[in-house]
Enzyme design. Structure first.
Site, PDB file in Angstrom:
ATOM      1  N   HIS A 103       7.431  -2.834  -4.162  1.00 46.43           N
ATOM      2  CA  HIS A 103       7.618  -1.241  -3.765  1.00 46.43           C
ATOM      3  C   HIS A 103       6.435  -0.602  -3.162  1.00 46.43           C
ATOM      4  O   HIS A 103       6.268   0.422  -3.308  1.00 46.43           O
ATOM      5  CB  HIS A 103       7.910  -0.295  -4.875  1.00 46.43           C
ATOM      6  CG  HIS A 103       9.539  -0.614  -5.290  1.00 46.43           C
ATOM      7  ND1 HIS A 103      10.314   0.474  -5.937  1.00 46.43           N
ATOM      8  CD2 HIS A 103      10.477  -1.832  -5.176  1.00 46.43           C
ATOM      9  CE1 HIS A 103      11.435  -0.495  -5.976  1.00 46.43           C
ATOM     10  NE2 HIS A 103      11.571  -1.369  -5.573  1.00 46.43           N
ATOM     11  N   HIS A 134      20.317  -8.495  -1.837  1.00 44.69           N
ATOM     12  CA  HIS A 134      20.706  -7.107  -1.241  1.00 44.69           C
ATOM     13  C   HIS A 134      19.824  -6.519  -0.031  1.00 44.69           C
ATOM     14  O   HIS A 134      18.765  -7.146   0.061  1.00 44.69           O
ATOM     15  CB  HIS A 134      20.400  -6.028  -2.677  1.00 44.69           C
ATOM     16  CG  HIS A 134      18.940  -5.808  -2.971  1.00 44.69           C
ATOM     17  ND1 HIS A 134      18.291  -4.954  -2.209  1.00 44.69           N
ATOM     18  CD2 HIS A 134      18.247  -6.013  -3.807  1.00 44.69           C
ATOM     19  CE1 HIS A 134      17.099  -4.448  -2.862  1.00 44.69           C
ATOM     20  NE2 HIS A 134      17.113  -5.321  -3.736  1.00 44.69           N
ATOM     21  N   ASP A 156      16.630 -12.328  -5.845  1.00 38.09           N
ATOM     22  CA  ASP A 156      15.978 -11.203  -5.691  1.00 38.09           C
ATOM     23  C   ASP A 156      14.500 -11.522  -6.040  1.00 38.09           C
ATOM     24  O   ASP A 156      14.271 -12.744  -5.944  1.00 38.09           O
ATOM     25  CB  ASP A 156      16.479 -10.118  -6.945  1.00 38.09           C
ATOM     26  CG  ASP A 156      16.376  -8.595  -6.100  1.00 38.09           C
ATOM     27  OD1 ASP A 156      15.144  -8.317  -5.259  1.00 38.09           O
ATOM     28  OD2 ASP A 156      16.926  -7.829  -6.570  1.00 38.09           O
ATOM     29  N   GLU A 192      21.341  -1.494  -3.763  1.00 36.96           N
ATOM     30  CA  GLU A 192      21.019  -2.222  -5.025  1.00 36.96           C
ATOM     31  C   GLU A 192      19.828  -1.029  -5.943  1.00 36.96           C
ATOM     32  O   GLU A 192      19.625  -0.891  -6.848  1.00 36.96           O
ATOM     33  CB  GLU A 192      20.348  -3.408  -4.980  1.00 36.96           C
ATOM     34  CG  GLU A 192      20.022  -4.294  -6.090  1.00 36.96           C
ATOM     35  CD  GLU A 192      18.703  -3.871  -6.425  1.00 36.96           C
ATOM     36  OE1 GLU A 192      18.299  -4.416  -7.866  1.00 36.96           O
ATOM     37  OE2 GLU A 192      17.632  -3.388  -5.854  1.00 36.96           O
ATOM     38  N   GLU A 193      19.113  -0.612  -4.762  1.00 37.09           N
ATOM     39  CA  GLU A 193      17.826   0.190  -5.136  1.00 37.09           C
ATOM     40  C   GLU A 193      18.296   1.511  -6.242  1.00 37.09           C
ATOM     41  O   GLU A 193      17.242   1.952  -6.823  1.00 37.09           O
ATOM     42  CB  GLU A 193      16.822   0.719  -4.147  1.00 37.09           C
ATOM     43  CG  GLU A 193      16.411  -0.688  -3.482  1.00 37.09           C
ATOM     44  CD  GLU A 193      15.269  -1.313  -4.270  1.00 37.09           C
ATOM     45  OE1 GLU A 193      15.206  -0.925  -5.281  1.00 37.09           O
ATOM     46  OE2 GLU A 193      14.800  -2.432  -4.110  1.00 37.09           O
ATOM     47  N   ASP A 217      11.502  -6.997  -0.639  1.00 38.36           N
ATOM     48  CA  ASP A 217      12.348  -6.452  -1.479  1.00 38.36           C
ATOM     49  C   ASP A 217      13.659  -5.754  -1.215  1.00 38.36           C
ATOM     50  O   ASP A 217      13.290  -4.488  -1.008  1.00 38.36           O
ATOM     51  CB  ASP A 217      11.810  -5.691  -2.757  1.00 38.36           C
ATOM     52  CG  ASP A 217      12.622  -5.282  -4.008  1.00 38.36           C
ATOM     53  OD1 ASP A 217      13.846  -5.882  -3.841  1.00 38.36           O
ATOM     54  OD2 ASP A 217      12.255  -4.445  -4.692  1.00 38.36           O
TER      55      ASP A 217
END
Length: 355
Positions: free
Chosen positions: A320, A65, A233, A210-211, A176
């Site tokens: 994150h 993603h 991922d 995606e998030e 990410d």
């Protein structure tokens, strides 16, 4: 990693690509993969797919993603201070004192997440939260902020860029999962440069959104209707402090890709990938997940009539945050494992449990 790969990595990772606003990053990705594909798909919301052998009936997806977590301007007060809401799983606790970019039609406006000095704070009462974090762009009124092109809905990203630590780790925001986009692009490049003639159609998918719920993968899975999907991922490096290995598993950076066990992961496909890893001496780790993987694997697995899907994860520290870390060796081993899996996959391979 040669200079061409490294240049792409830095250009792609440093470019902002917030959820719902991924198009500039997607253009960089497509420019890189175009020499290695026969065709491409671009959907309404910005997911891109590089296609090899588009006329083949049997379709195999490799996927990552493209989006990163970010913020939205939610309210501007009379003094020109900006309050925000999340766009994805952004962490309010890391925001204070961070520099940010506000993306307007006039261009990028620089700002900071301001925060009162330690001398005047009551530690417990004044912990960072969505109720009190704010952005300062150096304006003294709401009107001045608006003159800069900032309005409710303006998207905000942190400005931290890629760096390397100890010649072992890549560090930055949004690994990410744009590092996943890098890895699947490198798989595609190796297939073409090694003149591999795949007996099936390969769909290299860089999904958006995606998030906020796997939305890009959900849409594109219906359009492609693949037979097989291998998703990559990131996953938590649980050697980092403050992780509970009994709860989160035992995963370490530098020890290879992580292969997951979960209902959405098709066992025969995963076991085939394990066999490839063992045969090619590619190190790997195992992770047990519960009802869902929390990745685009879930979207592909349960699309259409069901798609044989597997998840190859890259161990990552500090998810994150703006200092996400991955090990160079793990990046290379993910690329190699996907590549080696694809080149031995057969046209029409049937992964059903009961035939």
């Amino acid at each position: 990693m040669d200079s061409k790969s490294r240049d792409f990595l830095y250009q792609y990772l440093n470019n902002p690509s917030p959820t719902g606003f991924e198009s500039e990053g997607q253009k960089i990705w497509m420019d890189y993969v175009k020499p290695y594909i026969d065709d491409y798909i671009s959907d309404t919301y910005g997911t891109l797919v590089g296609v090899v052998n588009p006329d083949s009936k049997y379709k195999v997806v490799i996927e990552a993603h493209a989006d990163e977590i970010s913020w939205f301007v939610n309210y501007i007060n009379d003094k020109g201070y900006i309050y925000v809401i999340r766009n994805g799983g952004s962490d309010h606790q890391i925001a204070p004192s961070k520099r940010v970019n506000l993306h307007t039609k006039k261009g990028v406006v620089k700002g900071v997440f301001g925060w009162p000095a330690i001398h005047v704070r009551k530690e417990k009462e004044d912990a960072p939260s969505l109720k009190n974090i704010f952005v300062d762009v150096g304006a003294s009124s709401k009107e001045e902020v608006e003159e800069m092109g900032i309005h409710v809905g303006t998207v905000i990203t942190f400005d931290d860029e890629l760096m390397e630590l100890n010649d072992k780790y890549l560090v930055g925001r949004a690994l990410d999962n744009r590092i996943g986009g890098f890895m699947i692009a490198e798989v595609l490049r190796r297939i073409r440069e090694n003149k591999v003639d795949l007996p099936y159609g390969l769909y290299v998918v860089n999904s958006v959104q995606e998030e906020i719920g796997l939305r890009g993968a959900e849409m594109i899975s219906r359009r492609i209707a693949p037979n097989v999907a291998i998703v990559t991922d990131v996953t938590h490096d649980t050697d980092s402090p403050m992780y509970d290995k009994m709860k989160n598993g035992d995963i370490s950076s530098g020890k290879g890709p992580t292969l997951s066990y979960a209902p959405a992961v098709q066992n025969n496909l995963r076991d085939m990938i394990i066999e490839v890893a063992e045969k090619k001496k590619i190190p790997f780790q195992r992770l047990a997940l519960s009802r869902f993987t929390g990745t685009d694997t879930d979207a592909f697995a349960y699309s259409g009539d069901g798609v044989a899907s597997a998840l190859i994860s890259l161990p990552l520290k500090y998810m994150h945050t703006t200092v996400e870390m991955v090990h160079h060796d793990d990046v290379e081993h993910v690329i190699k494992l996907i590549y080696e899996t694809l080149i031995q996959l057969e046209d029409g391979q049937d992964f059903r449990y009961i035939k």
